[in-house]
Write a protein that holds these residues in place. Structure first.
Motif, PDB file in Angstrom:
ATOM      1  N   LYS A  98       3.264  -1.630  -4.827  1.00 37.63           N
ATOM      2  CA  LYS A  98       2.611  -1.528  -3.499  1.00 37.63           C
ATOM      3  C   LYS A  98       3.831  -1.735  -2.455  1.00 37.63           C
ATOM      4  O   LYS A  98       4.802  -2.671  -2.780  1.00 37.63           O
ATOM      5  N   PHE A 139       4.150  -3.150   1.560  1.00 41.94           N
ATOM      6  CA  PHE A 139       3.316  -4.014   2.596  1.00 41.94           C
ATOM      7  C   PHE A 139       4.205  -3.927   3.710  1.00 41.94           C
ATOM      8  O   PHE A 139       5.554  -3.946   3.618  1.00 41.94           O
ATOM      9  N   ILE A 195      -0.895 -13.958   2.061  1.00 36.44           N
ATOM     10  CA  ILE A 195      -1.136 -12.694   1.682  1.00 36.44           C
ATOM     11  C   ILE A 195      -0.377 -12.113   0.671  1.00 36.44           C
ATOM     12  O   ILE A 195      -0.903 -11.424  -0.376  1.00 36.44           O
ATOM     13  N   ILE A 196       0.772 -12.193   0.757  1.00 34.35           N
ATOM     14  CA  ILE A 196       1.781 -11.691  -0.369  1.00 34.35           C
ATOM     15  C   ILE A 196       1.416 -12.238  -1.654  1.00 34.35           C
ATOM     16  O   ILE A 196       1.476 -11.612  -2.692  1.00 34.35           O
ATOM     17  N   GLN A 197       0.950 -13.592  -1.662  1.00 33.22           N
ATOM     18  CA  GLN A 197       1.031 -14.472  -2.872  1.00 33.22           C
ATOM     19  C   GLN A 197      -0.632 -13.807  -3.611  1.00 33.22           C
ATOM     20  O   GLN A 197      -0.723 -14.063  -4.581  1.00 33.22           O
ATOM     21  N   SER A 198      -1.435 -13.505  -2.875  1.00 36.08           N
ATOM     22  CA  SER A 198      -2.826 -13.081  -3.286  1.00 36.08           C
ATOM     23  C   SER A 198      -2.773 -11.650  -3.919  1.00 36.08           C
ATOM     24  O   SER A 198      -3.725 -11.338  -4.721  1.00 36.08           O
ATOM     25  N   TYR A 199      -1.671 -11.039  -3.882  1.00 37.81           N
ATOM     26  CA  TYR A 199      -1.513  -9.813  -4.609  1.00 37.81           C
ATOM     27  C   TYR A 199      -0.769  -9.997  -5.706  1.00 37.81           C
ATOM     28  O   TYR A 199       0.326 -10.273  -5.418  1.00 37.81           O
ATOM     29  N   LYS A 200      -0.970  -9.455  -6.753  1.00 34.80           N
ATOM     30  CA  LYS A 200      -0.362  -9.604  -8.133  1.00 34.80           C
ATOM     31  C   LYS A 200       0.458  -8.330  -8.442  1.00 34.80           C
ATOM     32  O   LYS A 200       1.479  -8.556  -9.372  1.00 34.80           O
ATOM     33  N   ALA A 201       0.276  -7.196  -7.748  1.00 35.64           N
ATOM     34  CA  ALA A 201       1.080  -5.997  -7.926  1.00 35.64           C
ATOM     35  C   ALA A 201       2.471  -6.161  -7.723  1.00 35.64           C
ATOM     36  O   ALA A 201       2.615  -6.886  -6.582  1.00 35.64           O
ATOM     37  N   LEU A 219       5.650  -5.945  -5.567  1.00 29.63           N
ATOM     38  CA  LEU A 219       5.527  -5.714  -4.081  1.00 29.63           C
ATOM     39  C   LEU A 219       6.945  -5.532  -3.546  1.00 29.63           C
ATOM     40  O   LEU A 219       7.703  -6.400  -3.603  1.00 29.63           O
ATOM     41  N   THR A 252       0.297  -0.601   2.871  1.00 32.38           N
ATOM     42  CA  THR A 252      -0.565  -1.273   3.936  1.00 32.38           C
ATOM     43  C   THR A 252       0.284  -1.708   5.010  1.00 32.38           C
ATOM     44  O   THR A 252       1.295  -2.334   4.564  1.00 32.38           O
ATOM     45  N   TRP A 255      -0.041  -4.270   7.961  1.00 35.55           N
ATOM     46  CA  TRP A 255      -0.996  -5.498   8.558  1.00 35.55           C
ATOM     47  C   TRP A 255      -0.597  -5.456  10.022  1.00 35.55           C
ATOM     48  O   TRP A 255       0.335  -5.866  10.338  1.00 35.55           O
TER      49      TRP A 255
END
Length: 413
Positions: free
Chosen positions: A2, A4, A23-29, A31, A214, A216
């Motif tokens: 993904k 961002f 926010i970055i840390q919460s997404y595992k895909a 990045l 995404t 933000w």
């Protein structure tokens, strides 16, 4: 993977940097993260550029910008952290670049790019400090453009080739890079147009075949008007690519105009979400059909109305229009709305002073030229009877134009 993109408002202070990191840390895909300059840094750099280019002292403004970034650094890192020296190095480069004697637009791009470089360095170091594997990427090594300074045209083939090696890095690291900037074949810095970080993110998403992009923002999603001007504005849950593209064409600032096309061509959905509350649904822009869209109202400030009047009592002809559009093309200027009468052709465009005044000088060789600055262009797309009547009767209308679905009025505020 993904992509961002975080704008300046999301990174305006140390709290913002921490929030972006969360926010970055919460997404595992995997990045790739594109960042803009922090807060109002671009505006500050533009002030520095104006002063320095015209041989005025910009020392106070440069020092104020350095203090702003140092204050953020002091809240994020211990005093001996290498992030301080990394940022100071960019400010040294800024000082050297201020001494260059070159064309204004080339000068502008070299200077203003420092904002994104500083921002990305700070975010990169903070991610590493939180034990998040991070790779800092200079976007100029990937985004290849021509030498149309301030509006660089992307060489998509070369850019795609340069980006492909990033796939390997993305397997185990978050990539942090800059929006807005590119580079010519001669290693000159270019920019992709004001607020062009969205476009940068779309370039990376398209060439890497991302799952999604995404953006933000400080709003809950794409809205039918600027809530600062119209508090009753509503949020769209979803929008078709075509509708979003038209919105950006008319000047909707939530997304850069060039962002949609590369995503639509690849069928990559664009999410617009709120960085203060990531749990909000936001807006998704994708291939879909949405019936009965409400009126979309776009305000575009800093407009200039130019009227060209023939001087020999003939009528406006195709030959005369050709002269006008040739001059516009030469100067890289885009018309936002146009209208003609028997002896006058009028058009409205963004007021970029040095280029617009050069255009007026050229046109005065063939026409009687009148111009007004400080205007606002209001576009109402998908108008209904109420919005049509409201804006046609707006105070200070200088020019009005309507079609089956769109009304535009140019006003003197």
């Amino acid at each position: 993977m993904k992509v961002f993109k975080f704008g300046g408002a999301s990174l305006k202070n140390a709290k913002g940097v921490r929030n972006v990191t969360a926010i970055i840390q919460s997404y595992k895909a995997p990045l790739l993260v594109v960042v803009s300059a922090m807060g109002k840094t671009t505006n500050a750099l533009e002030q520095i550029i104006q002063l320095s280019f015209y041989n005025k002292d910009a020392t106070a403004e440069v020092n104020a910008l350095l203090r702003y970034h140092h204050d953020i650094l002091k809240e994020l890192f211990p005093s001996d952290h290498e992030a301080f020296s990394s940022v100071e190095k960019i400010f040294v480069e800024l000082g050297h670049a201020l001494q260059k004697d070159t064309d204004f637009d080339e000068y502008y791009d070299e200077m203003v790019a420092k904002g994104e470089l500083i921002s990305s360095v700070i975010v990169h170091h903070f991610l590493q400090a939180q034990n998040i594997p991070s790779h800092w990427l200079d976007a100029r090594t990937c985004i290849a453009t021509d030498d149309s300074f301030r509006e660089g045209k992307v060489d998509w083939g070369l850019t795609s080739n340069k980006i492909q090696p990033l796939r390997t890095i993305l397997r185990d690291q978050v990539i942090i890079t800059q929006g807005f900037i590119g580079q010519t074949a001669n290693a000159q810095t270019t920019t992709l147009g004001r607020e062009g970080s969205d476009y940068s993110a779309a370039i990376f998403a398209s060439t890497l075949d991302a799952e999604s992009l995404t953006i933000w923002k400080d709003v809950p999603g794409v809205m039918n008007a600027d809530p600062k001007r119209l508090p009753a504005a509503i949020v769209f849950d979803e929008l078709p690519f075509k509708e979003a593209a038209e919105m950006t064409y008319y000047g909707a600032s939530v997304i850069h105009p060039k962002t949609i096309k590369p995503l639509a061509n690849k069928g990559i959905p664009l999410h617009v979400k709120n960085f203060d509350d990531p749990s909000l649904k936001g807006t998704v822009i994708h291939e879909c059909t949405v019936d009965d869209l409400p009126p979309l109202i776009v305000f575009k400030d800093n407009q200039c109305l130019i009227s060209c009047k023939v001087t020999d009592y003939t009528f406006i002809s195709e030959e005369q229009l050709s002269l006008i559009f040739h001059a516009l093309t030469q100067l890289g200027l885009r018309v936002n709305v146009m209208q003609n009468s028997a002896i006058t052709f009028s058009f409205c465009l963004d007021f970029r002073e040095n280029k617009v005044m050069a255009l007026i000088h050229q046109l005065q060789q063939h026409f009687e030229v009148y111009y007004n600055t400080g205007l606002t262009l209001i576009t109402i797309k998908n108008y209904d009877e109420a919005s049509f009547d409201t804006y046609r009767k707006h105070k200070g209308v200088l020019l009005e134009q309507s079609s089956r679905s769109t009304l535009q009025v140019l006003i003197k505020p």
